[in-house]
Each structure stands twice: as structure tokens, then as C-alpha cells.
Design a protein around this motif. Structure first.
Motif, short mmCIF file in Angstrom:
data_model
loop_
_atom_site.label_atom_id
_atom_site.label_comp_id
_atom_site.label_asym_id
_atom_site.label_seq_id
_atom_site.Cartn_x
_atom_site.Cartn_y
_atom_site.Cartn_z
N LEU A 166 5.97 55.08 -21.70
CA LEU A 166 4.59 55.56 -21.35
C LEU A 166 4.47 57.26 -21.73
O LEU A 166 3.79 57.70 -22.25
N ILE A 167 5.71 57.85 -21.15
CA ILE A 167 5.70 59.37 -21.58
C ILE A 167 5.81 59.67 -23.00
O ILE A 167 5.10 60.44 -23.54
N GLU B 282 10.19 51.68 -18.72
CA GLU B 282 8.84 51.79 -18.86
C GLU B 282 8.21 53.20 -18.77
O GLU B 282 7.22 53.27 -19.49
N LYS B 283 8.73 53.92 -17.98
CA LYS B 283 8.18 55.45 -17.54
C LYS B 283 8.22 56.12 -18.73
O LYS B 283 7.51 56.92 -19.39
N GLU B 284 9.61 55.92 -19.42
CA GLU B 284 9.94 56.64 -20.70
C GLU B 284 8.89 56.45 -21.93
O GLU B 284 8.78 57.22 -22.53
N ASP C 43 6.42 48.84 -8.78
CA ASP C 43 7.02 49.94 -9.62
C ASP C 43 7.61 49.89 -10.97
O ASP C 43 8.16 48.77 -11.40
N LEU C 44 7.36 50.81 -11.70
CA LEU C 44 7.89 50.73 -13.14
C LEU C 44 9.22 51.03 -13.23
O LEU C 44 9.69 51.88 -12.43
N ILE D 61 12.59 52.73 -15.12
CA ILE D 61 12.89 53.96 -15.54
C ILE D 61 12.57 53.90 -17.31
O ILE D 61 12.12 54.93 -17.87
#
Length: 505
Positions: A60-61, A56-58, A51-52, A54
Motif C-alpha cells: 500500500l505504501i 500488505e502495508k508495504e 489487521d494488515l 507487513i
């Protein structure tokens, strides 16, 4: 008793097992093993993943960039910087506030500014209003539409005619109304864009033959005939069409209709003839290429043309046998789903037909002027004329090209700009480069609109064509010299489309 019955059934099953064929037992065994495998196997395998966070998700976005809805277009693109016309495009035209000689529209017979045509349109406007606000099948059929269809059928000497409210959609709707998936269409490589869209909508099998090459067309027909012999059942339900233009917009050449008719009967095909450029131009009475060659109209399965050139109106029509035309009233998409032709334009087209019938001599004058200008254009240094002398669409081909489409288009635009400086309105032909089946070379287009100038008699005004085609810089007599053309290092030729439109005023 129950135990005895169960034993008897078991005995029968064992006996049937021994009597069954070997392949039957093998097949049943495979099926049993397959069922067992399906019962105990997993439907999918879980893939190991982490799981990524938070953060890392930001990241990528923030990095993600959506694909643009449309490709980027320069603000200097010609389609975004169009010329603005003020007043009617008759012999003279006002472009961007400057009065010029009109060599840019398709008003071949000069009917656009004809007083009778304008009076008929004005009278219809007062009676019916501006538009129709409905397709033909939904309270969009006016009596003037039926009158126009009757007049067109009578003029073309066919059983029936049908009118469309948009010239482009006429042939683009007619083709898919008859040719469906699995049918075969033989079409000239130089066919106009409206025909190409009709072919695309039909989803038929398309076979392109070389421009006006009857031998190449017959080769394709023979190949198809051999394929049909391999599958006679399919051949019986496959329809074959030959689609050509009477006078090609992209080349200015006339189709070899007599040879095409022979191939039609020899290989059992149907001919669709697009006459947008030849209607009101060719033939003793302006009926098009069939009259030009003296071919019976019954030899052509469908004739299509627009009313936006010679008739100086809007829309288009198809004509032919009644059962053929009636099918379009149910299947022609442009007819069924578009608002019908405004009555004032239908009335204008009827009056234009009246003028054409009352003055058949205008077609002889048009023919003479086309030949005169075709001959005169041969003297332009650095250019050669392509196309028939009977055609009002003349094409001037550059004798040298840079080898780059962009550079050639820029060169053509320089020529157009030089002509505009000399008060001669020309234009450059534009194509949807990613949509064209066979993309024509870069082209400039001009139309001569001075066949019968008021007060000047039937002769064209004297025009010095040198500045229209060659740079204002001193041109060399050697045509191979690149310096004949401004700002270019030309090596090969490109098409410079010049349509010479003759206008009666």
C-alpha cells in the motif's frame, strides 16, 4: 424527629407530583429515560476489521502517490518564457536584444524617461537611499510621502489623499477597509482583477451587473430595496456600495458616471471609483472621469488610482474626505503592513505632477492622438475596434474565432510574433483563468508610444498596421474566410486587446 421530617418531605413531593401539569411530567419522564439511555449505551461501536500484514502495508505504501503541490505546467507556458527588456521603455524599446517601437507599456504621457523626473528621483536617491525598510506606522513615513499626499489631494481637489507602495494593493486594500461581511457591493462584471481581489477579501455579498448597463444595476438596487423592506432592522446596519472603473482596463470603455451618481442618491449607496487608467488621461487637466463629465468630486465617496501609468512611477493612491481616508490608515492592509513607497519614487511622482500641472495641453494632444489611432484602426481587415475613442486602451476584436480558447491564444501569439518580426513590440494579455470572476476572452495587448516623438512633431510615425494584425500570408478580401489568419480555421470572434499608448518625449 428526623423520621417525622423525612416523612413530611416525602408527602410534599407526592403532593407536588399530583399538582404538577401533565406536560411537565411528560418532559421530566423523557429526560429521565434519556439519561438512563446515555448511562448504559456505548459511546461508539467497534467495527470489525482485520489487521494488515507487513507485506500488505508495504504494498500500500508503494502504491500511494501524494497529490502534487502545484498542478503541472508546461515549460512552454508564456509566463515561464518572458521577454527581457534592456533600457527604458520609452518610444523605442529593446526586447531580447532587438530594438522595437514600443506598443507594450502604459507610459501614456511619456514621463518615464523624462529628464526632470529622472533628476528628481536621483536627487531623492542621494538624500534618502533606495528604500524605506518599514511600513508607514513604523518609521516608514518620510517627509516626501506627506508632500506627495498633499500634492495629490490638491491636484484632485479633495480634502486628503493616502499613498500605497503597490498599485494593485490600493483598491484591493481599500474595499475591505470599508465593506465587511453582511454588506452589499454592486460591481460591474468587467471589473479588473484588483477589484475582484478586494471583493474577495471583504467577504461581502457581491451582486454583479452587466457591463455599463445602468438599467441592470437599477434592477438589482430595486430588488435589494424590496429585500430591505422585509427586514428594516437589518437594512439599517447594511451598507451598500457601487464599485466601477472610470475607464475599464478590460474593455476600454468609460463608465456612465452621471447616471451612477443619480442612482447613488436614489438608493442611498456609496460609489467607489477606480481610475488607474483614466487618471492622467481624461479631463481637461487629467483629473479623470469626474472632470471628464464635469461631476463634483464630492459626489464620489472614494477615488482610487495607481501611479504606474500616467505618472510613470510605482504605487497607488486613494483620495476623498478626510474622515474617509484616515480610516484606511488604520484598516488598509496594504498601507499598514507593507513597506512604504521608496522616497525616490515618491519624488518622481511629485515631479510628474508638476509637469502635468505646467503643461495641461498634453491631455488635449493625448485625446487627439487617441481619436486618430482609433479611426485608423478601423481599416484593418479582419478586425474591429472595441472601446472609446478617448481611451488610450484600444481593443481589436477578431471577427472569427475557432471556438477554442487555446487555439485563439495561439493565433494571437502568432500575431504578436509577426509584429515582433516587424520591430513592433506587442504583448498578449494574460489572466489567471481559475481566479477570474468573469474570464475575459483571449486577448493580445499593445500600447502606442509615439504621440510626441522627438524631432518628429506631435504626429505619429507612419506604421503599416496590416502586418501587426494579419498574417504575412496573402489575406483574402472576404473577412469570413478562415485563410485570412495563419494556421487557423476561425469561425467566431475573440478579443485582441490593443492598447495604444501615446508618449511625449
Amino acid at each position: 424527629m428526623a423520621t417525622v421530617a423525612e416523612q413530611w418531605v416525602l408527602v410534599e413531593m407526592v403532593q407536588a407530583l399530583y399538582e404538577a401539569p401533565a406536560y411537565h411530567l411528560i418532559l421530566e419522564g423523557i429526560l429521565i429515560l434519556w439519561i438512563i439511555r446515555l448511562l448504559f449505551s456505548k459511546t461508539y461501536k467497534l467495527q470489525e476489521r482485520s489487521d494488515l500484514t507487513i507485506k500488505e502495508k508495504e504494498e500500500l505504501i508503494e502504491e500511494w502517490q501524494p497529490e502534487p503541490l502545484v498542478p503541472p505546467v508546461s515549460k512552454d507556458h508564456p509566463a515561464l518564457n518572458y521577454n527581457i527588456v534592456s533600457g527604458p521603455p520609452s518610444h523605442n524599446i529593446v526586447v531580447n536584444g532587438k530594438e522595437c517601437i514600443n506598443f507594450a507599456s502604459f507610459n501614456f504621457l511619456g514621463l518615464l524617461d523624462n529628464p526632470r523626473v529622472k533628476a528628481a528621483a536621483l536627487s531623492s536617491l542621494k538624500k534618502y537611499g533606495v528604500g524605506t525598510c518599514g511600513p508607514r506606522g513604523f518609521y516608514g513615513t518620510f517627509d516626501v510621502h506627506l508632500d506627495l499626499e498633499e500634492r495629490l489631494a490638491k491636484f484632485m481637489k479633495t480634502e486628503e489623499a493616502i499613498i500605497y507602495s503597490y498599485g494593485f494593493s490600493t483598491i484591493a486594500s481599500a474595499i475591505p477597509a470599508y465593506s465587511k461581511r453582511g454588506d452589499i457591493i454592486f460591481v460591474d462584471r468587467a471589473a479588473c482583477f484588483a477589484i475582484q481581489k478586494g471583493l474577495q477579501a471583504s467577504r461581502s455579498d457581491i451582486k454583479l451587473f452587466k457591463h455599463n448597463d445602468v438599467a441592470d444595476l437599477e434592477r438589482l438596487l430595486k430588488e435589494q430595496e424590496m429585500e430591505d423592506q422585509k427586514n428594516p432592522r437589518k437594512a439599517r446596519v447594511t451598507r451598500r456600495f457601487i464599485i466601477v472603473e472610470g475607464l475599464y482596463m478590460n474593455t476600454g470603455t468609460i463608465c456612465p458616471l452621471p447616471e451612477l451618481v443619480k442612482l447613488k442618491y436614489k438608493y442611498k449607496a456609496r460609489i467607489f471609483l477606480e481610475e488607474s487608467l483614466s487618471f492622467g488621461v481624461l479631463g481637461e487637466h487629467g483629473r479623470g472621469v469626474t472632470e471628464h463629465y464635469g461631476i463634483s468630486i464630492d459626489d464620489i465617496d472614494l477615488i482610487s488610482a495607481n501611479m504606474e501609468n500616467a505618472l510613470a512611477s510605482v504605487g497607488g493612491f486613494c483620495c476623498g474626505r478626510s474622515f474617509v481616508i484616515d480610516h484606511q490608515r488604520l484598516s488598509g492592509q496594504g498601507y499598514c503592513f507593507s513597506a512604504s513607497l521608496p522616497p525616490l519614487l515618491a519624488a518622481a511622482a511629485i515631479e510628474a505632477l508638476n509637469i502635468m500641472e505646467e503643461n495641461p495641453g498634453i491631455f488635449a494632444i493625448l485625446k487627439k492622438k487617441c481619436q486618430q489611432i482609433h479611426k485608423a484602426l478601423h481599416g484593418i481587415s479582419g478586425l474591429k475596434v472595441v472601446g472609446e475613442s478617448l481611451s488610450p486602451a484600444f481593443h481589436l476584436q477578431l471577427e472569427e474565432s475557432s471556438g477554442s480558447r487555446e487555439k485563439d491564444m495561439n493565433l494571437l501569439q502568432e500575431i504578436v510574433n509577426q509584429c515582433m518580426n516587424k520591430s513592433i513590440a506587442l504583448t498578449q494579455a494574460r489572466y489567471l483563468e481559475k481566479e477570474e470572476k468573469c474570464l475575459p476572452p483571449p486577448r493580445g495587448r499593445t500600447t502606442e508610444s509615439s504621440i510626441y516623438h522627438q524631432g518628429g512633431g506631435p504626429s505619429c510615425p507612419a506604421i503599416d498596421w496590416t502586418p501587426c494584425s494579419v498574417a504575412p500570408a496573402k489575406a483574402h478580401t472576404d473577412r469570413t474566410q478562415a485563410s485570412c489568419w495563419p494556421g487557423s480555421d476561425l469561425k467566431r470572434t475573440r478579443i485582441f486587446d490593443v492598447c495604444y499608448q501615446m508618449v511625449w518625449m
